[in-house]
Enzyme design. Structure first.
Site, PDB file in Angstrom:
ATOM      1  N   SER A 251     -64.159  76.474  32.200  1.00  0.00           N
ATOM      2  CA  SER A 251     -63.303  75.860  32.952  1.00  0.00           C
ATOM      3  C   SER A 251     -63.413  74.297  33.370  1.00  0.00           C
ATOM      4  CB  SER A 251     -63.771  76.424  34.452  1.00  0.00           C
ATOM      5  OG  SER A 251     -65.016  76.206  34.810  1.00  0.00           O
TER       6      SER A 251
ATOM      7  N   TYR B 157     -84.913  72.928  31.540  1.00  0.00           N
ATOM      8  CA  TYR B 157     -83.763  72.672  30.657  1.00  0.00           C
ATOM      9  C   TYR B 157     -84.196  72.654  29.171  1.00  0.00           C
ATOM     10  CZ  TYR B 157     -79.197  70.598  29.231  1.00  0.00           C
ATOM     11  OH  TYR B 157     -78.154  70.460  28.685  1.00  0.00           O
TER      12      TYR B 157
HETATM   13  P1  NAP Z   1     -70.430  71.241  33.486  1.00  0.00           P
HETATM   14  O1  NAP Z   1     -69.329  70.376  33.539  1.00  0.00           O
HETATM   15  O2  NAP Z   1     -71.464  71.211  34.681  1.00  0.00           O
HETATM   16  O3  NAP Z   1     -69.815  72.667  33.221  1.00  0.00           O
HETATM   17  C1  NAP Z   1     -70.355  73.817  33.220  1.00  0.00           C
HETATM   18  C2  NAP Z   1     -69.483  74.960  33.100  1.00  0.00           C
HETATM   19  O4  NAP Z   1     -70.370  76.167  33.020  1.00  0.00           O
HETATM   20  C3  NAP Z   1     -68.572  75.241  33.931  1.00  0.00           C
HETATM   21  O5  NAP Z   1     -67.552  75.918  33.663  1.00  0.00           O
HETATM   22  C4  NAP Z   1     -69.498  76.340  35.042  1.00  0.00           C
HETATM   23  O6  NAP Z   1     -68.703  76.998  35.764  1.00  0.00           O
HETATM   24  C5  NAP Z   1     -70.253  77.179  33.940  1.00  0.00           C
HETATM   25  N1  NAP Z   1     -71.185  77.814  34.242  1.00  0.00           N
HETATM   26  C6  NAP Z   1     -72.543  77.293  34.862  1.00  0.00           C
HETATM   27  N2  NAP Z   1     -73.203  78.460  35.206  1.00  0.00           N
HETATM   28  C7  NAP Z   1     -72.489  79.625  34.897  1.00  0.00           C
HETATM   29  C8  NAP Z   1     -72.743  81.050  34.934  1.00  0.00           C
HETATM   30  N3  NAP Z   1     -73.862  81.573  35.294  1.00  0.00           N
HETATM   31  N4  NAP Z   1     -71.911  81.805  34.567  1.00  0.00           N
HETATM   32  C9  NAP Z   1     -70.689  81.605  34.020  1.00  0.00           C
HETATM   33  N5  NAP Z   1     -70.344  80.209  33.987  1.00  0.00           N
HETATM   34  C10 NAP Z   1     -71.288  79.433  34.157  1.00  0.00           C
HETATM   35  O7  NAP Z   1     -71.393  71.243  32.144  1.00  0.00           O
HETATM   36  P2  NAP Z   1     -71.291  70.528  30.760  1.00  0.00           P
HETATM   37  O8  NAP Z   1     -71.687  69.150  30.945  1.00  0.00           O
HETATM   38  O9  NAP Z   1     -69.793  70.643  30.233  1.00  0.00           O
HETATM   39  O10 NAP Z   1     -72.287  71.148  30.030  1.00  0.00           O
HETATM   40  C11 NAP Z   1     -71.679  72.340  29.065  1.00  0.00           C
HETATM   41  C12 NAP Z   1     -72.940  72.870  28.246  1.00  0.00           C
HETATM   42  O11 NAP Z   1     -73.299  71.860  27.232  1.00  0.00           O
HETATM   43  C13 NAP Z   1     -74.259  73.240  28.945  1.00  0.00           C
HETATM   44  O12 NAP Z   1     -74.683  74.367  28.315  1.00  0.00           O
HETATM   45  C14 NAP Z   1     -74.992  71.864  29.029  1.00  0.00           C
HETATM   46  O13 NAP Z   1     -76.395  72.366  29.118  1.00  0.00           O
HETATM   47  C15 NAP Z   1     -74.625  71.503  27.592  1.00  0.00           C
HETATM   48  N6  NAP Z   1     -74.851  69.986  27.539  1.00  0.00           N
HETATM   49  C16 NAP Z   1     -74.558  68.999  28.045  1.00  0.00           C
HETATM   50  C17 NAP Z   1     -74.616  67.655  28.082  1.00  0.00           C
HETATM   51  C18 NAP Z   1     -74.017  66.726  28.848  1.00  0.00           C
HETATM   52  O14 NAP Z   1     -74.546  65.538  28.730  1.00  0.00           O
HETATM   53  N7  NAP Z   1     -72.928  66.988  29.445  1.00  0.00           N
HETATM   54  C19 NAP Z   1     -75.679  67.405  27.146  1.00  0.00           C
HETATM   55  C20 NAP Z   1     -76.061  68.163  26.240  1.00  0.00           C
HETATM   56  C21 NAP Z   1     -75.930  69.836  26.517  1.00  0.00           C
HETATM   57  P3  NAP Z   1     -68.477  76.944  37.375  1.00  0.00           P
HETATM   58  O15 NAP Z   1     -67.689  75.510  37.663  1.00  0.00           O
HETATM   59  O16 NAP Z   1     -67.855  78.208  37.917  1.00  0.00           O
HETATM   60  O17 NAP Z   1     -70.008  76.825  37.919  1.00  0.00           O
END
Ligand code: NAP
Length: 249
Positions: A16, A157
């Site tokens: 989402s 993390y």
């Molecule tokens: P984000 O913008 O915070 O989005 C997180 C997504 O995961 C949202 O759709 C959220 O849904 C969903 N989610 C969280 N907890 C959940 C659960 N228990 N069950 C189902 N859905 C869940 O995060 P992002 O930055 O896109 O990160 C996505 C992935 O990339 C993560 O695994 C993160 O660790 C990884 N990552 C991110 C970065 C970065 O710099 N952004 C860097 C390295 C790795 P809701 O909105 O309903 O909570």
């Protein structure tokens, strides 16, 4: 279950917002039908529906908490009933609860391990037999540079993300002979809600260490995920692809 036709099917957790959302959009643009889940926040589902319609695709979005194995099974069953056999599975759902270890409480530890690592297990566990049985499929899990090299104030993390790497490499060895691949993407600092919460000081300090001198975009991660899911990556499995502007070099 609908017959598998010429359209491919992708399933994306955490679809989402952020990286997962960019992956959903990329798959729709590439002509896949897409199922995605999120935990609770209402998403801009209309925009996803419009994009699907533009590309003649079908989309199925549902709330399913990846820490809840039954909810995950329900979501995956629903996805397969509506869209058919899964070609690509992407586990992007993830959270952070940063803090130095000296102050980290049990809840901050458990919630991050449960969502990021056990959540990845729950999703892959629920889907893997079907992929093995159908003899094809590409799994892409989402780790982080924190899981590759550690990160101060992110012991929970980093442990979850390092776990995802060990998990995926092991899985890739189990499923290869069934025609299923499993790879990891390890993003660096990517502009999403997750990183929006950083202080300006923390952001500047990370930026100074990135050789390419900028934050990455969710679309750049989605491009690599789409490549790994595709036949262009047919001989790639068990790999960790870093998308990090060079910060982990
Ligand atoms: P984000 O913008 O915070 O989005 C997180 C997504 O995961 C949202 O759709 C959220 O849904 C969903 N989610 C969280 N907890 C959940 C659960 N228990 N069950 C189902 N859905 C869940 O995060 P992002 O930055 O896109 O990160 C996505 C992935 O990339 C993560 O695994 C993160 O660790 C990884 N990552 C991110 C970065 C970065 O710099 N952004 C860097 C390295 C790795 P809701 O909105 O309903 O909570």
């Amino acid at each position: 279950m609908p017959q598998h036709d010429s359209r491919k099917v992708a399933v994306v957790t955490g679809g989402s917002r952020g990286i997962g959302r960019a992956v959903v959009e990329r798959f729709l643009t590439d002509g896949y039908d897409v199922a995605y889940c999120y935990r609770s926040r209402p998403d801009d589902a209309d925009a996803i529906e419009r994009l699907a319609a533009e590309h003649g695709g079908r989309v199925f979005g549902a709330a399913a908490d990846v820490t809840d194995a039954d909810a995950v099974r329900g979501f995956l069953d629903g996805a397969q009933e509506r869209l058919g056999e899964i070609d690509a599975l992407v586990t992007s759902a993830g959270i952070v609860r940063d803090g130095s270890l000296v102050t980290m409480d049990q809840e901050a530890w458990s919630s991050v391990i449960d969502t990021n690592l056990t959540g990845t297990f729950n999703v892959c566990r629920a889907a893997v037999f079907a992929l093995m049985k159908q003899g094809r499929g590409s799994i892409v899990t989402v780790s982080s540079v924190a899981g590759v090299r550690g990160s101060a104030t992110q012991a929970n993390y980093a442990a979850s993300k390092a776990g995802i790497i060990g998990f995926t490499k092991s899985l890739s060895k189990e499923v290869a002979r069934f025609g299923v691949r499993a790879n990891v993407v390890a993003p660096g600092l990517i502009a999403t809600d997750m990183t929006e919460a950083m202080t300006a000081k923390a952001r500047e300090s990370v930026l100074a260490k990135i050789p390419l001198r900028r934050i990455g975009t969710a679309q750049e991660v989605a491009d690599t995920v789409a490549f790994l899911a595709s036949e262009r990556a047919a001989y790639i499995t068990g790999q960790v692809i870093r998308i990090d502007g060079g910060i982990s070099n």
